[in-house]
Scaffold this active site. Structure first.
Site: not given
Length: 368
Positions: A86, A115, A135, A137, A163, A240, A264, A296, A299
């Protein structure tokens, strides 16, 4: 917003290549908003360092042909053990924003996590993607939280991700130095404030995003709130922002179906451990009682393999997909996800894994 490249002027050969393409087209303050971390950015750097120092011991003489990459997450089978993390305000990166990235995820057969601070309404995102999770908040207005839950479920979201590591926004010094504010044409589309929010009020030496979240986020979310949420929704519940095994264990006891080991992206408590460092203890603490995802610093496909070898069931991928979105919209995101799939399949093959499950039985060692 970005000066768009469509089609992309270059063809990346690795997922990490999209960062340079994005930086070439994004305003510097938008690049900093996405790329930066909190404080001195020690945790941001630690995430990458910990993954780079995770060596995977490959198995040999396994007679493995090209392995399948499909994996089960929250009861559904996906083409990769990967979900799109998110991320807020994706129209900062490309005019199509969340719709483009959700559509790319749907085409790739992986979940997209929408999000609360998305710049496109959840209903529109859900129509664009395949398997969309929402997600949340925790907001000061409990009625607005309930409304978001109802909207997400009505839109067909198949999981809810709470989260829990943002009681306040981490002090992100790049944004403070840039006096960063969200452009007027990019809004938190799921919230009622719209263009009148503090996120658009540029003030010297102030992050307008931090001012906005401070006004609307509840700073004291508790286990009671998580219990309320578990009772309020019937879809799988993901927590999360877990780093301490004790919190992971309690989340499972409340009824979480999965936890995400996340700091985060290095954007909250600067000084928190890297997620690859924290992951094994969380996996040991919850056992087989819930799924564990790593967030987090991911890559590329090798990082997905590293996370699985450390015990995760899957990963969330964030910034690289925003870079791809900035570089080429939906086609850029699709190219990035295709590269990620290729990288992960190569990593599985070279590690001697017959499938994703086998990758969780690999051993790791520290590489200096």
């Amino acid at each position: 917003m970005a000066e768009q490249m469509s089609p992309m002027r270059e063809s990346p050969v690795a997922l990490a290549d999209f960062a340079d393409l994005a930086r070439a087209v994004l305003p510097p303050e938008v690049w900093d908003f996405v790329a930066g971390g909190s404080g001195a950015e020690t945790t941001l750097a630690a995430n990458r360092r910990a993954l780079d120092q995770t060596g995977v011991l490959p198995r040999v003489l396994c007679g493995v042909p090209t392995p399948p990459t499909d994996a089960r997450l929250l009861g559904a089978v996906h083409t990769l053990p990967v979900a799109v993390a998110p991320m807020a305000y994706q129209r900062l990166l490309h005019p199509d924003g969340e719709v483009a990235l959700a559509a790319a995820a749907g085409a790739a057969g992986i979940p997209y996590v929408a999000s609360t601070l998305g710049s496109v309404p959840i209903e529109q995102v859900a129509r664009a993607g395949g398997d969309v999770w929402f997600q949340l908040y925790w907001l000061r207005d409990r009625g607005l939280v309930a409304d978001l839950l109802d909207r997400a479920e009505a839109a067909g979201c198949t999981a809810l991700m709470l989260t829990v590591d943002v009681p306040i926004l981490g002090r992100r010094l790049r944004d403070v130095r840039n006096s960063f504010a969200i452009p007027a044409d990019v809004v938190a589309a799921n919230l009622p404030t719209g263009r009148g929010s503090l996120a658009h009020a540029a003030t010297p030496g102030v992050s307008a995003v931090a001012a906005h979240t401070g006004a609307v986020f509840a700073p004291a979310v508790s286990w009671d709130d998580l219990e309320w949420l578990r009772e309020r929704t019937s879809v799988p519940l993901v927590v999360k922002g877990v780093l301490d095994p004790r919190d992971a264990t309690r989340a499972v006891a409340v009824g979480a179906d999965a936890v995400v080991v996340s700091n985060h992206g290095g954007r909250q408590l600067d000084g928190a451990p890297a997620t690859a460092t924290a992951l094994p203890a969380v996996v040991d603490a919850v056992g087989d009682r819930c799924e564990v995802l790593l967030d987090s610093g991911v890559r590329g496909g090798m990082d997905v393999l590293r996370a699985l070898a450390l015990g995760a069931h899957g990963v969330l991928v964030g910034r690289p997909l925003l870079w791809a979105l900035a570089a080429g919209g939906r086609s850029g995101a699709e190219a990035a996800l295709s590269l990620l799939a290729d990288e992960f399949r190569d990593a599985l093959t070279l590690a001697g894994c017959a499938d994703v499950v086998a990758a969780r039985h690999l051993r790791t060692t520290r590489v200096e």
